[in-house]
Design a protein around this motif. Sequence first.
Motif, PDB file in Angstrom:
ATOM      1  N   THR A   1     -28.504   3.299   0.256  1.00 30.00           N
ATOM      2  CA  THR A   1     -27.565   2.351   0.449  1.00 30.00           C
ATOM      3  C   THR A   1     -27.250   1.330  -0.529  1.00 30.00           C
ATOM      4  O   THR A   1     -28.292   0.713  -1.297  1.00 30.00           O
ATOM      5  CB  THR A   1     -28.130   1.355   1.865  1.00 30.00           C
ATOM      6  N   GLN A   2     -26.091   0.997  -0.940  1.00 23.86           N
ATOM      7  CA  GLN A   2     -25.416   0.253  -2.065  1.00 23.86           C
ATOM      8  C   GLN A   2     -24.409  -0.713  -1.444  1.00 23.86           C
ATOM      9  O   GLN A   2     -23.713  -0.512  -0.280  1.00 23.86           O
ATOM     10  CB  GLN A   2     -24.877   1.032  -2.903  1.00 23.86           C
ATOM     11  N   LEU A   3     -24.422  -1.737  -2.204  1.00 25.36           N
ATOM     12  CA  LEU A   3     -23.317  -2.704  -1.755  1.00 25.36           C
ATOM     13  C   LEU A   3     -21.832  -2.322  -2.030  1.00 25.36           C
ATOM     14  O   LEU A   3     -21.729  -1.875  -3.395  1.00 25.36           O
ATOM     15  CB  LEU A   3     -23.677  -4.112  -2.520  1.00 25.36           C
ATOM     16  N   LEU A   4     -20.910  -2.551  -1.523  1.00 25.28           N
ATOM     17  CA  LEU A   4     -19.342  -2.230  -1.859  1.00 25.28           C
ATOM     18  C   LEU A   4     -19.084  -3.600  -2.583  1.00 25.28           C
ATOM     19  O   LEU A   4     -19.670  -4.380  -2.949  1.00 25.28           O
ATOM     20  CB  LEU A   4     -18.653  -2.096  -0.884  1.00 25.28           C
ATOM     21  N   HIS A   5     -17.845  -3.457  -3.306  1.00 31.39           N
ATOM     22  CA  HIS A   5     -17.255  -4.449  -4.236  1.00 31.39           C
ATOM     23  C   HIS A   5     -16.038  -4.921  -3.032  1.00 31.39           C
ATOM     24  O   HIS A   5     -15.480  -4.185  -2.365  1.00 31.39           O
ATOM     25  CB  HIS A   5     -16.642  -3.928  -5.259  1.00 31.39           C
ATOM     26  N   SER A   6     -15.806  -6.365  -2.925  1.00 33.68           N
ATOM     27  CA  SER A   6     -14.755  -6.623  -2.482  1.00 33.68           C
ATOM     28  C   SER A   6     -13.630  -7.388  -3.244  1.00 33.68           C
ATOM     29  O   SER A   6     -13.764  -7.908  -4.383  1.00 33.68           O
ATOM     30  CB  SER A   6     -15.248  -7.897  -1.566  1.00 33.68           C
ATOM     31  N   LEU A   7     -12.518  -7.258  -2.902  1.00 37.57           N
ATOM     32  CA  LEU A   7     -11.490  -7.891  -3.654  1.00 37.57           C
ATOM     33  C   LEU A   7     -10.284  -8.347  -2.568  1.00 37.57           C
ATOM     34  O   LEU A   7     -10.234  -7.840  -1.405  1.00 37.57           O
ATOM     35  CB  LEU A   7     -10.392  -6.861  -4.606  1.00 37.57           C
ATOM     36  N   ASN A   8      -9.305  -9.526  -3.081  1.00 37.59           N
ATOM     37  CA  ASN A   8      -8.347  -9.988  -2.102  1.00 37.59           C
ATOM     38  C   ASN A   8      -7.206 -10.607  -2.911  1.00 37.59           C
ATOM     39  O   ASN A   8      -7.256 -10.847  -4.151  1.00 37.59           O
ATOM     40  CB  ASN A   8      -9.110 -10.985  -1.248  1.00 37.59           C
ATOM     41  N   GLY A   9      -6.048 -10.657  -2.337  1.00 37.53           N
ATOM     42  CA  GLY A   9      -4.985 -11.389  -3.091  1.00 37.53           C
ATOM     43  C   GLY A   9      -3.953 -11.688  -2.028  1.00 37.53           C
ATOM     44  O   GLY A   9      -3.933 -11.372  -0.856  1.00 37.53           O
ATOM     45  N   SER A  10      -3.268 -12.639  -2.533  1.00 38.55           N
ATOM     46  CA  SER A  10      -1.987 -13.462  -1.591  1.00 38.55           C
ATOM     47  C   SER A  10      -1.036 -12.445  -1.901  1.00 38.55           C
ATOM     48  O   SER A  10      -0.419 -12.164  -2.922  1.00 38.55           O
ATOM     49  CB  SER A  10      -1.760 -14.716  -2.053  1.00 38.55           C
ATOM     50  N   SER A  11      -0.422 -11.866  -0.669  1.00 36.60           N
ATOM     51  CA  SER A  11       0.853 -11.131  -0.941  1.00 36.60           C
ATOM     52  C   SER A  11       1.870 -11.571   0.236  1.00 36.60           C
ATOM     53  O   SER A  11       2.101 -10.383   0.987  1.00 36.60           O
ATOM     54  CB  SER A  11       0.069  -9.670  -0.651  1.00 36.60           C
ATOM     55  N   LEU A  12       2.402 -12.568   0.201  1.00 35.13           N
ATOM     56  CA  LEU A  12       2.107 -13.599  -0.604  1.00 35.13           C
ATOM     57  C   LEU A  12       2.126 -14.895   0.111  1.00 35.13           C
ATOM     58  O   LEU A  12       2.202 -14.863   1.495  1.00 35.13           O
ATOM     59  CB  LEU A  12       3.477 -13.736  -1.425  1.00 35.13           C
ATOM     60  N   ALA A  13       1.911 -16.060  -0.428  1.00 34.05           N
ATOM     61  CA  ALA A  13       1.838 -17.333   0.265  1.00 34.05           C
ATOM     62  C   ALA A  13       3.296 -17.836   0.188  1.00 34.05           C
ATOM     63  O   ALA A  13       3.932 -17.997  -0.917  1.00 34.05           O
ATOM     64  CB  ALA A  13       1.015 -18.485  -0.820  1.00 34.05           C
ATOM     65  N   LEU A  14       3.700 -18.509   1.453  1.00 35.29           N
ATOM     66  CA  LEU A  14       5.143 -18.515   1.518  1.00 35.29           C
ATOM     67  C   LEU A  14       5.620 -19.875   0.864  1.00 35.29           C
ATOM     68  O   LEU A  14       6.813 -19.890   0.387  1.00 35.29           O
ATOM     69  CB  LEU A  14       5.639 -18.729   2.879  1.00 35.29           C
ATOM     70  N   PRO A  15       5.012 -21.082   0.974  1.00 33.85           N
ATOM     71  CA  PRO A  15       5.592 -22.190   0.709  1.00 33.85           C
ATOM     72  C   PRO A  15       6.262 -22.290  -0.806  1.00 33.85           C
ATOM     73  O   PRO A  15       7.385 -22.606  -0.945  1.00 33.85           O
ATOM     74  CB  PRO A  15       4.548 -23.408   0.493  1.00 33.85           C
ATOM     75  N   ARG A  16       5.802 -22.042  -1.902  1.00 33.95           N
ATOM     76  CA  ARG A  16       6.350 -21.922  -3.183  1.00 33.95           C
ATOM     77  C   ARG A  16       7.268 -20.913  -3.453  1.00 33.95           C
ATOM     78  O   ARG A  16       8.160 -21.033  -4.261  1.00 33.95           O
ATOM     79  CB  ARG A  16       5.358 -21.880  -4.157  1.00 33.95           C
ATOM     80  N   ILE A  17       6.932 -19.662  -2.544  1.00 37.37           N
ATOM     81  CA  ILE A  17       8.050 -18.724  -2.718  1.00 37.37           C
ATOM     82  C   ILE A  17       9.388 -19.293  -2.152  1.00 37.37           C
ATOM     83  O   ILE A  17      10.568 -19.054  -2.520  1.00 37.37           O
ATOM     84  CB  ILE A  17       7.654 -17.389  -1.789  1.00 37.37           C
ATOM     85  N   VAL A  18       9.424 -20.013  -0.870  1.00 42.58           N
ATOM     86  CA  VAL A  18      10.390 -20.384  -0.339  1.00 42.58           C
ATOM     87  C   VAL A  18      11.029 -21.569  -1.150  1.00 42.58           C
ATOM     88  O   VAL A  18      12.489 -21.500  -1.385  1.00 42.58           O
ATOM     89  CB  VAL A  18      10.196 -21.285   1.081  1.00 42.58           C
ATOM     90  N   ALA A  19      10.263 -22.298  -1.817  1.00 41.59           N
ATOM     91  CA  ALA A  19      10.879 -23.244  -2.749  1.00 41.59           C
ATOM     92  C   ALA A  19      11.579 -22.835  -3.759  1.00 41.59           C
ATOM     93  O   ALA A  19      12.897 -23.311  -4.023  1.00 41.59           O
ATOM     94  CB  ALA A  19       9.607 -24.164  -3.307  1.00 41.59           C
ATOM     95  N   CYS A  20      11.126 -21.606  -4.622  1.00 43.16           N
ATOM     96  CA  CYS A  20      11.829 -21.071  -5.406  1.00 43.16           C
ATOM     97  C   CYS A  20      13.134 -20.201  -5.143  1.00 43.16           C
ATOM     98  O   CYS A  20      13.975 -20.137  -5.601  1.00 43.16           O
ATOM     99  CB  CYS A  20      11.011 -20.151  -6.642  1.00 43.16           C
ATOM    100  N   LEU A  21      12.989 -19.748  -3.818  1.00 43.89           N
ATOM    101  CA  LEU A  21      14.061 -18.859  -3.436  1.00 43.89           C
ATOM    102  C   LEU A  21      15.228 -19.770  -3.051  1.00 43.89           C
ATOM    103  O   LEU A  21      16.664 -19.434  -3.254  1.00 43.89           O
ATOM    104  CB  LEU A  21      13.678 -18.273  -2.058  1.00 43.89           C
ATOM    105  N   LEU A  22      14.924 -20.900  -2.579  1.00 40.41           N
ATOM    106  CA  LEU A  22      16.080 -21.917  -2.230  1.00 40.41           C
ATOM    107  C   LEU A  22      16.670 -22.499  -3.512  1.00 40.41           C
ATOM    108  O   LEU A  22      17.631 -22.752  -3.887  1.00 40.41           O
ATOM    109  CB  LEU A  22      15.409 -23.009  -1.495  1.00 40.41           C
ATOM    110  N   GLU A  23      15.611 -22.991  -4.553  1.00 38.28           N
ATOM    111  CA  GLU A  23      16.153 -23.537  -5.682  1.00 38.28           C
ATOM    112  C   GLU A  23      17.054 -22.620  -6.849  1.00 38.28           C
ATOM    113  O   GLU A  23      17.984 -22.900  -7.280  1.00 38.28           O
ATOM    114  CB  GLU A  23      14.962 -24.067  -6.665  1.00 38.28           C
TER     115      GLU A  23
END
Length: 423
Positions: free
Chosen positions: A377-399
């Motif tokens: 029995t061995q430990l796995l590795h975990s990874l994660n990422g934002s894909s994507l967070a909306l507020p700043r995406i919306v800010a840049c899409l508008l601007e």
Amino acid sequence: MLQISYIRQNINIVKEKLGVKNFGDLSLVDKVVSLDEQVRKLKAESESLQASVNAASKEIGMLMGKGDKASAEQKKQEVATQKTTIQNLNEQLSAVEKELHDELVKLPNLPHISVPKGKTPEENEVVREGGTKPDLPATAVPHWDLIKTYDLVDFETGAKLTGSGFPLYKGKGAKLQRALIQYFLDFNTAAGYTEYLPPLMVNEATAYGTGQLPDKEGQMYHVTADGFYLIPTAEVPVTNIYRDEIIKENEVPVKMTAYTPCFRREAGSFGSDVRGLNRVHQFDKIEIVQLVHPEKSYDVLEEMVLHVEKLLNTLELPYRILRLCGGDMSFASALTFDFEVYSAAQQKWLECSSVSNFETFQTNRMKIRYKDAAGKTQLLHSLNGSSLALPRIVACLLENNQTESGIQLPKVLHSYFGAETIG
């Protein structure tokens, strides 16, 4: 949580790596090692005495069989004394084990060898840039003005309903949120991620599993009557789906994605950095999580970075990728790449995603394991990422896409939004 066996065998390396993360109390490593030595000593004493008790118990049976009751009674008294000693040792052992655990969880994850030294965000390394910065006219305005012009978000009513930092999306603003959420989920599921819709509150064990506790309790909203926490990210419930489970090796990697609202108390307090959608207490985010074989986790990290980069390219936004320095990394991360999109009207970079490898730090806490070919029995590795967070995406899409006739949306969103422009 770091593995005590590794710390024990690599004390100086652990201290050196924690120094890269600017961890302030390196004496904690020595304390952890000392407590571990006490645990092992108490266990050895208890086990040795238990072996003696077991042997004496057999001897008592033999003496009784021979009719030597006097010797048998003497042995019984010796065994009773030893059992009392064992009980005392086990009580000490439980107390020291708890102290060891309580101190061990205070140590952050060790940074990967590629993590640059540094204390501040200014010392992060720019890996690469992509997209083209727009050339906006002199009349261009930041997103908080565009939001008012096109009546997309009502911050005042949001503050009335809850408080500052809780925006109320309305009309085309709400529709844009929904369009982005659906597009991001479709993009992720097309890449093989299974979609989940998890609870928005978690218990203490779940928050502990991903490293939010005891490190970030002040950043989460706590429902004190029930002991629940509002999630700061979907990473927390989604990764815990496999807590205390052994996954078949042929089922690895496990790829998961989820949309959730996210709740964070630390929204800042002043200046343009927190104005409009730049920093809020509640926001929408789509997360990707993978549980992978330890030998493949850094290949998977690169794959996840490319996945987020491709997503940003489809939105036609200028971006850059940063490798975070030790002082800017999270408590649980071994290596993190941040994505920032360029806000043309504000003339600044805004973070919109973090993609991290936690190696065994989270899976050791959650006991997420697999059995290798040898049955170990061995430990796995975990990874994660934002894909994507909306507020700043919306800010840049508008601007970045503002024109005299409205906001020109990127082509990939036309079918999701049902129009080419916000006007």
